[in-house]
Each structure stands twice: as C-alpha cells, then as structure tokens.
Design a protein around this motif. Structure first.
Motif, PDB file in Angstrom:
ATOM      1  N   ALA A 115      -0.875  -0.383   6.880  1.00 24.21           N
ATOM      2  CA  ALA A 115      -0.959  -1.027   6.075  1.00 24.21           C
ATOM      3  C   ALA A 115       0.378  -1.397   5.134  1.00 24.21           C
ATOM      4  O   ALA A 115       0.496  -2.557   4.671  1.00 24.21           O
ATOM      5  N   VAL A 167       0.691  -1.162   0.012  1.00 22.80           N
ATOM      6  CA  VAL A 167      -0.021  -0.109  -0.012  1.00 22.80           C
ATOM      7  C   VAL A 167       0.823   1.397   0.019  1.00 22.80           C
ATOM      8  O   VAL A 167       1.809   1.219   0.772  1.00 22.80           O
ATOM      9  N   PRO A 223       2.577  -5.659   5.168  1.00 23.65           N
ATOM     10  CA  PRO A 223       1.888  -6.346   4.057  1.00 23.65           C
ATOM     11  C   PRO A 223       1.517  -7.789   4.229  1.00 23.65           C
ATOM     12  O   PRO A 223       0.663  -8.269   3.655  1.00 23.65           O
ATOM     13  N   VAL A 279      -3.300   4.627   9.616  1.00 28.20           N
ATOM     14  CA  VAL A 279      -3.798   3.339   8.946  1.00 28.20           C
ATOM     15  C   VAL A 279      -3.333   2.990   7.729  1.00 28.20           C
ATOM     16  O   VAL A 279      -2.838   1.891   7.489  1.00 28.20           O
ATOM     17  N   GLN A 280      -2.971   3.997   6.765  1.00 21.88           N
ATOM     18  CA  GLN A 280      -2.314   3.794   5.571  1.00 21.88           C
ATOM     19  C   GLN A 280      -0.845   3.258   5.854  1.00 21.88           C
ATOM     20  O   GLN A 280      -0.305   2.446   5.302  1.00 21.88           O
ATOM     21  N   THR A 298      -6.989  -9.859   8.991  1.00 18.84           N
ATOM     22  CA  THR A 298      -7.723  -8.624   8.424  1.00 18.84           C
ATOM     23  C   THR A 298      -8.164  -7.685   9.516  1.00 18.84           C
ATOM     24  O   THR A 298      -8.677  -8.027  10.372  1.00 18.84           O
ATOM     25  N   HIS A 345      -0.525  -8.693   6.545  1.00 14.84           N
ATOM     26  CA  HIS A 345      -1.996  -8.363   6.942  1.00 14.84           C
ATOM     27  C   HIS A 345      -2.673  -7.480   6.046  1.00 14.84           C
ATOM     28  O   HIS A 345      -2.093  -6.828   5.232  1.00 14.84           O
ATOM     29  N   THR A 346      -3.924  -7.573   6.076  1.00  9.81           N
ATOM     30  CA  THR A 346      -5.040  -6.705   5.175  1.00  9.81           C
ATOM     31  C   THR A 346      -5.496  -5.773   6.192  1.00  9.81           C
ATOM     32  O   THR A 346      -6.224  -6.159   7.101  1.00  9.81           O
ATOM     33  N   ILE A 347      -5.133  -4.540   6.152  1.00  5.92           N
ATOM     34  CA  ILE A 347      -5.474  -3.468   6.891  1.00  5.92           C
ATOM     35  C   ILE A 347      -6.082  -2.350   6.251  1.00  5.92           C
ATOM     36  O   ILE A 347      -5.603  -1.863   5.240  1.00  5.92           O
ATOM     37  N   PHE A 348      -7.276  -1.947   6.792  1.00  6.26           N
ATOM     38  CA  PHE A 348      -8.005  -0.908   5.938  1.00  6.26           C
ATOM     39  C   PHE A 348      -8.869   0.075   7.136  1.00  6.26           C
ATOM     40  O   PHE A 348      -9.021  -0.492   8.207  1.00  6.26           O
TER      41      PHE A 348
END
Length: 444
Positions: free
Chosen positions: A370, A13, A374, A366-367, A356, A376-379
C-alpha cells in the motif's frame, strides 16, 4: 476558464505494522489487534515457551524447540533510530562479508536493512548468489534459515537473529509423525517403493517449502519432492507422473486448493490427522485417495473468511480480491485470484490503472504494498491487525546484535543442518529445481 481537475492520490500509508499496533494499543488510532501484547518488545517473551503474541491458541510449540537467550540490555534499551544507525554502521563495516535477507512478511523496520526481499525460496537462492559472503543473516523463521544452510556453502554461516522465530505450520508435521504415517500407509498399500505395471509407486511424498529440514530429508529419501506456493501445481504433476497418489504436507489448504484446480475431486483427498489411527480415514478411503492431505495450516491465512470478501465487495464495488493459496478453499473460491506472495506483489505492480485491491495475506506485506503503490487503494481483508507471530519475533535489536557480533568476530545463532539430514534434503530440493526454474529474489 474552468480549471482542470486534479487527481487526488490516496494518502500515503505508513508501512510499519509495529507503529500501527503501538498507536492502537495507546488509543491514538482506531482499529484493533489480535493481541495487545504485540505492542511489547519480542524479547519480553523469549523466556516463555510459545510462538509469541498473536499466535493461535491451538498452536502448541513442540518440546525441544530452539529458545533465544537474553538479548543484551544495550539492544533492548536502545531507541529505534539508534538501532537503525548501529545496523547501518555494522553493515558498512562488514561490507560484502555479510548478506541480509528479509522475508516479505518481515516487519518494515527490518526489511529496510535487507539486501534482498522475497519469499523463503527466493531468498535461499539469493544466498546462493553470494558464495563469497562469510555470513548470511536470514530475517525470517527457522525453516527458512535451514533451507539457506542447505543451499549455501559449508563455510558460510547462516544466522537467524532470534532463535524463537519458528513456524507453527512447519511444526505441525514433525519427523516422528511423518515416519509413523509412512509405516501405516505401507500397511495399507504394501511396499511403497515397488511400482505397479504402469511404473507408478503407491504414493509420492510432497512437502511444502514451509517444513523442517528433517521433513525435506525424509522426502528426499523416499522419492519425493519439495514445492513452493508458486510451483505446487507443476510439482503435483511431477508426482502424479511417478505415483498413484500424493502425500502432501504440512499445509492442507495449499494441497487441497492446488489439487482441486487440477480436477482432483474432494472425496479423493482424505485428511491425515497424525493423532488418529490411519489418520482418521478408512483403508478404503486411503486406497481411493489421489491426494492425502496432512492436518496442517497457516494460522495467519486461516484468519481470512468469505464474509470478509463479501464485506469488501459491498463496500468497494469493483474491488479486486487476491488471496494466498494457504487460505481455506471457500476463501480461495470466493476470491478473484489466488497466488503466492510474489504473485500478489506482481499483480499489483502490473496494474496500469488505479485499482482497489483487497489482499488476503500477511499484514506486513499488505501495508508495504500500500505504501509503495499510492495510486492504488490496497487493504488487508482481515480488519484486525495480526502479523505472523513468529516472523514478528525478529526485531531491529536482534539484527543489530547479530551484526555487531560479526564485526567483533563472533558468530551467534548459527543454523546448521547435519549432513545425515542435509544430503537427502538437498535431493528433494534439487528435484524441485529440475522440475521448474525459479526467478531470483529482487534486489531490495
């Protein structure tokens, strides 16, 4: 022979929220932002009173708030990479004479140059760890720079790169309103410094770190204490050991969420609206109160909703939802966990299996998380890209300017707390330090 399966890691990201906003506004990326004006440079709005693009329409800048002067054209017109190179060169020239602090919510283009990254109190403590530095450049907002000035040596210059970087939540409790509240509470409870038979005074003031130095000074003069989002529960326990009630400001949500978790019933937590007599409550409500909550909030964390959590759970079975305690109570109740920015960061770092995460806090952090993790899936729970409008006022152009001015022997944008405010404010901070030790900010 069958080949072994290959684990596909999530695509890296780009941690730059600014790059993302620029792409959205230019139609080069999908998504939405809370204000297309965020794509403009922050100096475009320096002469316009307000918190800047993305701020809530209800956030009204107080009269007399600091304003930033015009940034010289050489910084306004320089390409991004040139600014980065000028910052690197100035840092190399200044060496140990300067320490740069970057808040978790700061844009990535600024954080990359920070010597320390953390929350407001961690960064103030990091500044204390460098007593030989001549200047402390605080890439955050005004109240954070004030706190650094309170905890640093008098000879050290604390610099806020853009004076327009305020905090709407901190501004929701100004000193005149708080003193008026205190007088009205004295009319209800009697003398506020006289303990009862159990040794408890009628009310103890507790202010969140996200408040002005004047408010911290008020708290220090009246037997109160400062708290952070990490130690709010411990601080409330300290306060309840000394008073029958707590006046908690400026963030109602942190106060409510913390007290509720301690077993304080909601009906014992009336709201104090400074624009109404007795804050909008009856005398009986105030007598029955355990925690009086100030009518303040964080515009960023108020954006998160239970519907967003429900959507995240529907689209990502097994998702781990972590939100900041400045979020409204229904959001905190619906999440799996609630904690400070540092708690959120450590929860992700400590996850040993690919996970996730749906995070309810400011998008820059948050960005960055993320990009750093990498596996993990982080949003962000909020799909609309909306950074902290005031934190976003700090830009590499301002950082380059302040550093090159230091190289030239000039101090600009110095933040100084007068002694009449600083002395009692340090008392309230010292009480917090004695209440619970804090971990230092991590080295960037």
């Amino acid at each position: 022979m069958t080949a072994s399966p290959v684990q596909l890691l999530p695509r890296p990201v780009d941690p730059s929220v600014d790059h993302g906003i620029q792409a959205i506004v230019a139609g080069e990326a999908s998504g939405s932002t809370c204000s297309t004006d965020l794509a403009a440079s922050p100096w475009t709005f320096d002469t316009t009173p307000g918190y800047g693009p993305g701020a809530s329409m209800g956030d009204v800048l107080p009269t007399g708030s600091p304003a930033q002067g015009t940034l010289p054209a050489t910084y306004r017109e320089a390409p991004e990479e040139e600014l980065h190179e000028r910052i690197r060169a100035a840092k190399e020239t200044l060496g140990d004479r300067v320490v740069i602090l970057g808040h978790f919510y700061q844009r990535d283009e600024v954080v990359r140059h920070a010597d320390y990254v953390g929350d407001s109190f961690q960064l103030a403590k990091a500044a204390q760890a460098h007593p030989a530095a001549e200047a402390i450049v605080f890439c955050g907002v005004h109240f954070m720079a004030e706190t650094a000035d309170l905890l640093s040596r008098p000879e050290q210059a604390v610099i806020l790169p853009n004076l327009a970087a305020g905090c709407s939540m901190a501004d929701m409790a100004d000193i005149d309103q708080v003193e008026e509240c205190w007088e009205q509470l004295e009319d209800v409870y009697g003398p506020l410094d006289e303990p009862n038979a159990d040794g408890l005074v009628p009310v103890i003031p507790v202010t969140y770190m996200n408040s002005s130095a004047a408010i911290k000074g008020f708290v220090g003069r009246h037997g109160g204490i400062v708290c952070t989002s990490s130690n709010a529960r411990t601080v409330l326990e300290w306060a309840f050991a000394r008073g029958r009630r707590v006046l908690f400001f400026p963030d109602q949500h942190l106060g409510r969420n913390t007290a509720k978790a301690m077993g304080v019933p909601l009906e014992a937590m009336p709201m104090w609206n400074p624009h109404r007599p007795l804050g909008g409550s009856s005398e009986q409500d105030l007598r029955d109160a355990r925690v009086i909550l100030w009518h303040g909030f964080c515009s960023v964390h108020r954006r998160f909703t239970v519907d967003q959590i429900d959507k995240a759970r529907a689209e990502h079975p097994g998702v781990r939802v972590i939100v900041h305690p400045e979020c409204p109570m229904p959001v905190v109740d619906a999440a799996d966990e609630a904690g400070s920015t540092d708690v959120i960061r450590r929860a992700i770092e400590d996850a040993t299996e690919p996970t996730t995460f749906a995070i309810g806090t400011e998008i820059n952090l948050v960005q960055r998380l993320a990009a750093q993790h990498p596996q993990h899936t982080i949003f962000c729970l909020d799909p609309v890209v909306c950074p902290c409008s005031t934190m976003y006022r700090i830009h590499p152009g301002y950082l380059a300017w302040t550093l090159e001015e230091l190289v030239a022997g000039r101090v600009v944008n110095r933040i100084t707390v007068p002694g009449s405010v600083a002395d009692p404010a340090r008392v309230s901070l010292d009480r917090m330090l004695a209440c619970v030790p804090q971990a230092p900010a991590r080295k960037a």
